[in-house]
Enzyme design. Structure first.
Site, short mmCIF file in Angstrom:
data_model
loop_
_atom_site.label_atom_id
_atom_site.label_comp_id
_atom_site.label_asym_id
_atom_site.label_seq_id
_atom_site.Cartn_x
_atom_site.Cartn_y
_atom_site.Cartn_z
N HIS A 160 0.84 -1.21 0.00
CA HIS A 160 0.00 0.00 0.00
C HIS A 160 0.87 1.25 0.00
O HIS A 160 2.03 1.21 0.42
CB HIS A 160 -0.85 0.03 1.28
CG HIS A 160 -1.96 -0.98 1.33
ND1 HIS A 160 -2.11 -1.87 2.36
CD2 HIS A 160 -2.99 -1.21 0.48
CE1 HIS A 160 -3.17 -2.63 2.14
NE2 HIS A 160 -3.73 -2.25 1.01
N CYS A 247 -2.59 0.11 9.87
CA CYS A 247 -3.59 -0.85 9.35
C CYS A 247 -4.59 -1.29 10.41
O CYS A 247 -5.70 -1.69 10.10
CB CYS A 247 -2.92 -2.11 8.80
SG CYS A 247 -1.39 -1.81 7.95
#
Ligand code: CIR
Length: 253
Positions: A160, A247
């Site tokens: 990401h 996250c």
């Protein structure tokens, strides 16, 4: 008060998605202890932690960041790029409904929250294996009325955008310069993660402090040298599931 939405670590976490890492055993008790330590650190910083219940049918569900993008004016429910993760959004949507007006990424577009870096009124969106340009366009349409500018940035070599760059202070970004083109961020002060800690660019700046994995001590030193209030937490088992600290938290500020 900052609300930190978290989600219990599912018993099935060892079956998580992996893209850039080999599968290695994950100690469930250990990963749950790490998650509890993160929640405790959040509470200590004055955050209100709202932990969603365990979903053992969703191995990656602890990584709540990927399920939404929460802005002061609205929350955008994501459509995760990995089909195995799409079921994660339902409970998150129900929780966010009471906190923000909702918008939702529509198929076939896909977006993981881990690809969205919020820099004030600028949203930088990583084009990754999980997030596509159609989602960037949708996000632009949803947020434009509130004055946001959305910008796409290719993500290379990592999962990401926020594996490669996170905001650690008003004026500073923590980066892995091998994974993100820093010339795309003008006017920012950069702190590079230590070259021996390439996964070290993911820090959770929240409530005036920077929560940071204790298994990256050299980068932690760099953050402290930069004058930041660094609080280290254990996160080595979570990292085996290709997750960092951001996250595990959906911040509603
Ligand atoms: C996945 O591959 O989707 C999970 N195993 C890890 C997600 C990490 N999330 C994040 O970086 N925002």
């Amino acid at each position: 008060m900052t609300i930190a939405i978290t989600r219990a670590v599912p018993a099935s976490i060892a079956e998580c998605e992996l893209t850039h890492l080999p599968r290695v055993p994950i100690d469930l008790a250990e990963v749950r202890a790490e998650h509890a330590a993160l929640e405790a650190a959040l509470v200590e910083l004055g955050c209100k932690v709202r932990r969603l219940p365990e979903r053992s049918d969703l191995p990656d569900s602890v990584f709540v960041e990927d399920t939404a993008v929460v802005l002061p004016e609205l929350a955008v429910v994501a459509r995760p790029g990995a089909p195995s993760r799409r079921g994660e959004v339902a409970d998150v949507r129900d929780t966010l409904r009471a906190l923000r007006p909702l918008a939702e990424i529509q198929p076939p577009a896909t977006l993981d929250g881990g690809d969205v870096l919020i820099l004030g009124r600028e949203l930088v969106v990583g084009l990754s294996s999980r997030t596509d340009y159609a989602a960037v366009q949708q996000l632009q349409r949803m947020t434009e009325p509130f004055g946001y500018r959305v910008r796409a940035l290719p993500v290379r070599a990592c999962l990401h955008l926020k594996s490669a760059v996170t905001r650690v202070a008003e004026d500073a970004l923590l980066v892995n310069p091998d994974w993100v083109d820093t010339t795309a961020f003008t006017g920012w002060r950069f702190i590079a993660c230590h070259p021996s800690e390439p996964f070290g660019a993911n820090a959770l700046a929240i409530a005036g402090a920077v929560l940071y994995p204790e298994h990256f001590p050299r980068t932690a030193d760099r953050l402290a040298m930069a004058g930041l209030d660094v609080r280290t937490v254990p996160a080595a088992e979570l990292a085996k599931a290709e997750g960092g600290l951001t996250c595990c938290v959906l911040r509603v500020a």
